[in-house]
Design a protein around this motif. Structure first.
Motif, PDB file in Angstrom:
ATOM      1  N   VAL A  82      -6.067  25.335 -17.584  1.00 19.71           N
ATOM      2  CA  VAL A  82      -6.391  25.060 -16.187  1.00 19.71           C
ATOM      3  C   VAL A  82      -5.689  23.780 -15.715  1.00 19.71           C
ATOM      4  CG1 VAL A  82      -8.242  24.417 -14.611  1.00 19.71           C
ATOM      5  CG2 VAL A  82      -8.558  26.312 -16.201  1.00 19.71           C
ATOM      6  N   LYS A  83      -5.075  23.828 -14.537  1.00 21.83           N
ATOM      7  CA  LYS A  83      -4.381  22.684 -13.956  1.00 21.83           C
ATOM      8  C   LYS A  83      -5.016  22.308 -12.619  1.00 21.83           C
ATOM      9  CE  LYS A  83      -1.175  22.770 -17.148  1.00 21.83           C
ATOM     10  NZ  LYS A  83      -1.053  21.694 -18.161  1.00 21.83           N
ATOM     11  N   ARG A  84      -5.207  21.027 -12.407  1.00 29.44           N
ATOM     12  CA  ARG A  84      -5.657  20.571 -11.084  1.00 29.44           C
ATOM     13  C   ARG A  84      -4.426  20.227 -10.261  1.00 29.44           C
ATOM     14  NH1 ARG A  84     -10.496  16.357  -9.405  1.00 29.44           N
ATOM     15  NH2 ARG A  84     -10.235  16.630  -7.141  1.00 29.44           N
ATOM     16  N   LEU A  85      -4.368  20.777  -9.088  1.00 32.93           N
ATOM     17  CA  LEU A  85      -3.182  20.625  -8.260  1.00 32.93           C
ATOM     18  C   LEU A  85      -3.220  19.403  -7.351  1.00 32.93           C
ATOM     19  CD1 LEU A  85      -2.697  24.387  -7.226  1.00 32.93           C
ATOM     20  CD2 LEU A  85      -1.794  23.175  -9.214  1.00 32.93           C
ATOM     21  N   ASN A  86      -4.417  18.852  -7.097  1.00 36.09           N
ATOM     22  CA  ASN A  86      -4.512  17.682  -6.193  1.00 36.09           C
ATOM     23  C   ASN A  86      -5.453  16.635  -6.782  1.00 36.09           C
ATOM     24  OD1 ASN A  86      -6.809  19.208  -5.914  1.00 36.09           O
ATOM     25  ND2 ASN A  86      -7.065  18.788  -3.713  1.00 36.09           N
ATOM     26  N   PRO A  87      -5.071  15.977  -7.865  1.00 38.48           N
ATOM     27  CA  PRO A  87      -5.951  14.994  -8.521  1.00 38.48           C
ATOM     28  C   PRO A  87      -6.450  13.949  -7.528  1.00 38.48           C
ATOM     29  CG  PRO A  87      -3.986  15.389  -9.835  1.00 38.48           C
ATOM     30  CD  PRO A  87      -3.765  16.077  -8.535  1.00 38.48           C
ATOM     31  N   GLY A  88      -7.762  13.688  -7.620  1.00 39.15           N
ATOM     32  CA  GLY A  88      -8.361  12.646  -6.803  1.00 39.15           C
ATOM     33  C   GLY A  88      -8.712  13.061  -5.392  1.00 39.15           C
ATOM     34  N   LYS A  89      -8.405  14.262  -4.994  1.00 40.83           N
ATOM     35  CA  LYS A  89      -8.686  14.701  -3.629  1.00 40.83           C
ATOM     36  C   LYS A  89      -9.756  15.788  -3.622  1.00 40.83           C
ATOM     37  CE  LYS A  89      -3.999  13.720  -1.961  1.00 40.83           C
ATOM     38  NZ  LYS A  89      -2.794  14.272  -1.297  1.00 40.83           N
TER      39      LYS A  89
ATOM     40  N   PRO B  28     -11.490  19.030  -1.016  1.00 43.41           N
ATOM     41  CA  PRO B  28     -11.946  19.817  -2.177  1.00 43.41           C
ATOM     42  C   PRO B  28     -10.862  19.917  -3.249  1.00 43.41           C
ATOM     43  CG  PRO B  28     -11.395  21.261  -0.357  1.00 43.41           C
ATOM     44  CD  PRO B  28     -11.320  19.871   0.190  1.00 43.41           C
ATOM     45  N   ALA B  29     -11.301  20.146  -4.509  1.00 44.55           N
ATOM     46  CA  ALA B  29     -10.366  20.211  -5.625  1.00 44.55           C
ATOM     47  C   ALA B  29      -9.696  21.573  -5.664  1.00 44.55           C
ATOM     48  CB  ALA B  29     -11.106  19.948  -6.932  1.00 44.55           C
ATOM     49  N   LEU B  30      -8.402  21.575  -5.943  1.00 46.85           N
ATOM     50  CA  LEU B  30      -7.637  22.812  -6.052  1.00 46.85           C
ATOM     51  C   LEU B  30      -7.200  23.010  -7.497  1.00 46.85           C
ATOM     52  CD1 LEU B  30      -5.358  22.525  -2.882  1.00 46.85           C
ATOM     53  CD2 LEU B  30      -7.553  23.714  -3.114  1.00 46.85           C
ATOM     54  N   TYR B  31      -7.477  24.210  -8.048  1.00 51.40           N
ATOM     55  CA  TYR B  31      -7.154  24.511  -9.439  1.00 51.40           C
ATOM     56  C   TYR B  31      -6.319  25.778  -9.523  1.00 51.40           C
ATOM     57  CZ  TYR B  31     -10.699  21.108 -10.824  1.00 51.40           C
ATOM     58  OH  TYR B  31     -11.424  19.960 -10.996  1.00 51.40           O
ATOM     59  N   ALA B  32      -5.525  25.853 -10.580  1.00 48.11           N
ATOM     60  CA  ALA B  32      -4.756  27.060 -10.890  1.00 48.11           C
ATOM     61  C   ALA B  32      -4.914  27.342 -12.369  1.00 48.11           C
ATOM     62  CB  ALA B  32      -3.286  26.870 -10.537  1.00 48.11           C
ATOM     63  N   PRO B  33      -4.793  28.614 -12.787  1.00 53.72           N
ATOM     64  CA  PRO B  33      -4.989  28.952 -14.203  1.00 53.72           C
ATOM     65  C   PRO B  33      -3.891  28.395 -15.100  1.00 53.72           C
ATOM     66  CG  PRO B  33      -4.254  30.875 -12.983  1.00 53.72           C
ATOM     67  CD  PRO B  33      -4.550  29.818 -11.962  1.00 53.72           C
ATOM     68  N   ASP B  34      -2.731  28.098 -14.565  1.00 53.39           N
ATOM     69  CA  ASP B  34      -1.663  27.414 -15.293  1.00 53.39           C
ATOM     70  C   ASP B  34      -0.650  26.903 -14.274  1.00 53.39           C
ATOM     71  OD1 ASP B  34       0.409  29.456 -14.805  1.00 53.39           O
ATOM     72  OD2 ASP B  34      -0.788  30.695 -16.170  1.00 53.39           O
ATOM     73  N   GLY B  35       0.404  26.295 -14.737  1.00 56.16           N
ATOM     74  CA  GLY B  35       1.327  25.661 -13.809  1.00 56.16           C
ATOM     75  C   GLY B  35       2.122  26.610 -12.950  1.00 56.16           C
ATOM     76  N   GLU B  36       2.270  27.878 -13.367  1.00 57.63           N
ATOM     77  CA  GLU B  36       3.134  28.806 -12.639  1.00 57.63           C
ATOM     78  C   GLU B  36       2.373  29.976 -12.020  1.00 57.63           C
ATOM     79  OE1 GLU B  36       6.112  30.041 -15.344  1.00 57.63           O
ATOM     80  OE2 GLU B  36       6.984  28.030 -15.591  1.00 57.63           O
ATOM     81  N   ALA B  37       1.050  30.015 -12.124  1.00 54.39           N
ATOM     82  CA  ALA B  37       0.263  31.160 -11.623  1.00 54.39           C
ATOM     83  C   ALA B  37       0.170  31.140 -10.099  1.00 54.39           C
ATOM     84  CB  ALA B  37      -1.133  31.128 -12.238  1.00 54.39           C
ATOM     85  N   ASP B  38      -0.073  32.351  -9.546  1.00 52.59           N
ATOM     86  CA  ASP B  38      -0.231  32.473  -8.094  1.00 52.59           C
ATOM     87  C   ASP B  38      -1.675  32.244  -7.661  1.00 52.59           C
ATOM     88  OD1 ASP B  38       2.447  33.031  -7.717  1.00 52.59           O
ATOM     89  OD2 ASP B  38       2.167  35.197  -7.988  1.00 52.59           O
ATOM     90  N   GLU B  39      -2.610  32.414  -8.594  1.00 52.86           N
ATOM     91  CA  GLU B  39      -4.019  32.271  -8.240  1.00 52.86           C
ATOM     92  C   GLU B  39      -4.334  30.825  -7.861  1.00 52.86           C
ATOM     93  OE1 GLU B  39      -7.077  34.487 -10.622  1.00 52.86           O
ATOM     94  OE2 GLU B  39      -5.354  34.765 -11.975  1.00 52.86           O
ATOM     95  N   LEU B  40      -5.330  30.671  -6.985  1.00 49.10           N
ATOM     96  CA  LEU B  40      -5.739  29.344  -6.530  1.00 49.10           C
ATOM     97  C   LEU B  40      -7.254  29.343  -6.351  1.00 49.10           C
ATOM     98  CD1 LEU B  40      -4.755  26.523  -5.538  1.00 49.10           C
ATOM     99  CD2 LEU B  40      -4.804  27.490  -3.219  1.00 49.10           C
ATOM    100  N   LEU B  41      -7.891  28.299  -6.839  1.00 48.01           N
ATOM    101  CA  LEU B  41      -9.342  28.167  -6.711  1.00 48.01           C
ATOM    102  C   LEU B  41      -9.648  26.842  -6.041  1.00 48.01           C
ATOM    103  CD1 LEU B  41     -12.240  29.177  -7.372  1.00 48.01           C
ATOM    104  CD2 LEU B  41     -12.048  27.934  -9.546  1.00 48.01           C
ATOM    105  N   GLU B  42     -10.496  26.903  -4.994  1.00 47.43           N
ATOM    106  CA  GLU B  42     -10.890  25.709  -4.259  1.00 47.43           C
ATOM    107  C   GLU B  42     -12.364  25.452  -4.510  1.00 47.43           C
ATOM    108  OE1 GLU B  42     -11.586  24.610   0.374  1.00 47.43           O
ATOM    109  OE2 GLU B  42      -9.610  25.439  -0.140  1.00 47.43           O
TER     110      GLU B  42
END
Length: 338
Positions: free
Chosen positions: A54-61, A63-77
């Protein structure tokens, strides 16, 4: 187990997008043992994300945005603070457990750098001084020795050179040391009775020739000083006092500042001589074929503190030719009178 036990039943809602073109939808997010489970409100699983990836795409901000890995299309807020904290803590634990080859290289590089610094600080200066002292030509050592002697003469008076005394010191030195005999210089006033200089020069106080009736006393002091010279080369001792900068300059240019030589001269005149091992000194007396008893009694008239030198006299019961004739010894005793 990957997830922390306190968070293993944690659930929250969030917004999930399967592809960049998909519309975001509300989902239930559950923190599992090793996965992050994304489900519909009806508890139908939509996706399983591996927590180590799991990767966080916006550290410190937020709502938090996560992706299952660095190249995945999925996005979780996610907006739930507890869930965000849980995911971040789990990711932190996973990161600490993950092997870090770069860190190993960093540690090895740091250790190597530290070793290099220690070698430069602790070993290199001594090695450079030893190399310089050994590589210096004999003519350069003699010149430096003479300059130190001139500095000593400024403090203790000009070397004694009366009548035939200088020539007799050469004869006496050869009788004691043989072919490698040092040049013996008699000074009229020194705090210490003997010293050795670069260029195979020995300096003695006039008392060693004026205050004793037996030339063997002077020979004993010279043999003891010769042992000190062998323990620490006079050129190396000078460089250790002068320091690394002076050593480097001497090695590269062949020059050394006179201030170092004057300071060294003063130190030689006032520093008490280093002790020498009795067994080694007795071996030198035996090698030279000289009795150790006159020297021992000159140090301690009672003989109590020099009993080993007296009892270990290698010439006891043996005879040898006198070091000097009586006439020459008397002439040497008058070396400072001219």
């Amino acid at each position: 187990m990957t997830a922390l036990s306190e968070y293993q039943r944690l659930e929250t809602t969030g917004l999930w997008r399967e592809t960049p073109d998909s519309q975001r939808r509300e989902v239930v997010v559950s923190l599992g043992d090793a996965t992050l489970v994304i489900s519909t409100m009806a508890e139908t699983a939509l996706s399983h994300w591996s927590l180590p990836a799991v990767k966080r795409l916006n550290p410190g901000k937020n709502p938090a945005l996560y992706a299952p890995d660095g190249e995945a299309d999925e996005l979780l807020e996610l907006s739930d603070a507890d869930m965000i904290e849980a995911i971040e803590r789990v990711r932190s634990v996973i990161e600490k457990r993950r092997p870090h080859p770069g860190r190993l290289r960093l540690w090895l590089g740091g250790v190597l750098s530290l070793v290099t610094i220690l070698v430069c600080v602790l070993w290199l200066p001594g090695a450079l001084m030893r190399q310089t002292a050994q590589a210096l030509p004999a003519a350069a050592r003699i010149e430096i020795g003479q300059r130190i002697l001139a500095g000593m003469a400024d403090l203790a008076g000009r070397p004694c050179a009366g009548r035939d005394g200088v020539e007799i010191t050469r004869e006496f030195s050869a009788a004691v040391f043989g072919s490698a005999a040092p040049q013996i210089i008699v000074l009229p006033s020194t705090a210490q009775v003997t010293a050795h200089l670069p260029g195979n020069i020995m300096v003695i106080n006039r008392s060693l020739v004026e205050d004793y009736e037996d030339p063997a006393v002077l020979a004993g002091f010279l043999l003891a000083e010769d042992l000190r010279r062998r323990q620490q080369l006079p050129m190396l001792r000078l460089l250790e006092e002068a320091g690394l900068m002076a050593t480097g300059r001497l090695l590269t240019t062949g020059e050394i500042d006179g201030s170092y030589l004057r300071a060294h001269a003063a130190r030689l005149l006032t520093t008490p001589p280093a002790p020498v091992a009795t067994d080694r000194l007795l071996a030198r007396f035996e090698q030279a074929g000289i009795s150790s008893e006159p020297y021992a009694y000159a140090i301690d008239l009672t003989g109590e503190t020099v009993l080993d030198l007296i009892e270990g006299n290698p010439m006891r019961g043996r005879l040898r030719a006198p070091l000097l004739t009586d006439q020459n010894w008397i002439a040497l005793q008058e070396i400072c009178d001219g």
